[in-house]
Motif scaffolding. Structure first.
Motif, mmCIF file in Angstrom:
data_model
loop_
_atom_site.group_PDB
_atom_site.id
_atom_site.type_symbol
_atom_site.label_atom_id
_atom_site.label_comp_id
_atom_site.label_asym_id
_atom_site.label_seq_id
_atom_site.Cartn_x
_atom_site.Cartn_y
_atom_site.Cartn_z
ATOM 1 N N VAL A 32 0.742 -1.245 0.232
ATOM 2 C CA VAL A 32 -0.050 -0.087 0.082
ATOM 3 C C VAL A 32 0.837 1.197 -0.110
ATOM 4 N N GLY A 33 1.966 1.219 0.972
ATOM 5 C CA GLY A 33 2.842 2.261 0.709
ATOM 6 C C GLY A 33 3.502 2.414 -0.572
ATOM 7 N N LEU A 39 1.604 6.900 -6.808
ATOM 8 C CA LEU A 39 0.330 7.602 -7.096
ATOM 9 C C LEU A 39 0.677 9.148 -6.966
ATOM 10 N N ARG A 40 1.487 9.273 -5.797
ATOM 11 C CA ARG A 40 1.952 10.688 -5.717
ATOM 12 C C ARG A 40 2.967 11.195 -6.733
ATOM 13 N N THR A 41 3.828 10.453 -7.152
ATOM 14 C CA THR A 41 4.877 10.513 -8.077
ATOM 15 C C THR A 41 4.263 10.993 -9.505
ATOM 16 N N MET A 42 2.994 10.102 -9.977
ATOM 17 C CA MET A 42 2.320 10.391 -10.970
ATOM 18 C C MET A 42 1.715 11.715 -11.099
ATOM 19 N N ALA A 43 1.126 12.017 -9.709
ATOM 20 C CA ALA A 43 0.303 13.317 -9.567
ATOM 21 C C ALA A 43 1.181 14.435 -9.825
ATOM 22 N N ASP A 44 2.464 14.404 -9.148
ATOM 23 C CA ASP A 44 3.467 15.501 -9.267
ATOM 24 C C ASP A 44 4.021 15.604 -10.804
ATOM 25 N N SER A 45 4.126 14.344 -11.340
ATOM 26 C CA SER A 45 4.516 14.522 -12.857
ATOM 27 C C SER A 45 3.314 15.000 -13.749
ATOM 28 N N ALA A 46 2.338 14.747 -13.047
ATOM 29 C CA ALA A 46 1.141 15.631 -14.227
ATOM 30 C C ALA A 46 1.008 17.099 -13.976
#
Length: 105
Positions: A32-33, A39-46
């Motif tokens: 889960v971690g 997900l956080r990395t993908m959001a920052d990239s977006a």
């Protein structure tokens, strides 16, 4: 954290222990971690791609500005850039409140 109290957190922990068992719980927590980190990395990239695509005019652009509630707060409640005086909502102008219909709500 997520508006979860201590008692609720303990209940969730006990449920996780019952569902996964004591030997699988650390592996599940690690997975889960990892997913949350990805997900956080993908959001920052977006966000970075969006800022880059918008150009230098929007270098201080924040994705939260797209939220309608944040937009209203930013433009109607924050201090005015020119005079430095805080803006007031239209409902409080001239010391009057708008009419309120209790039957309509």
């Amino acid at each position: 954290m997520f508006n979860i109290g201590a008692g609720e957190f303990l209940v969730l922990g006990a449920l996780a222990l019952l569902i996964f068992g004591p030997d699988q719980l650390p592996k599940a927590a690690a997975q889960v971690g990892r997913v949350l980190r990805q997900l956080r990395t993908m959001a920052d990239s977006a966000k970075d791609d969006l800022r880059e695509g918008l150009g230098p005019e929007f270098k201080d652009f924040d994705v939260q500005d797209l939220n309608p509630k944040r937009f209203v707060q930013k433009h109607f409640w924050e201090a005015d850039d020119e005079g430095g005086e805080a803006r007031r909502p239209a409902s409080q102008l001239n010391g009057k409140r708008p009419p309120f219909d209790t039957e309509a709500t």
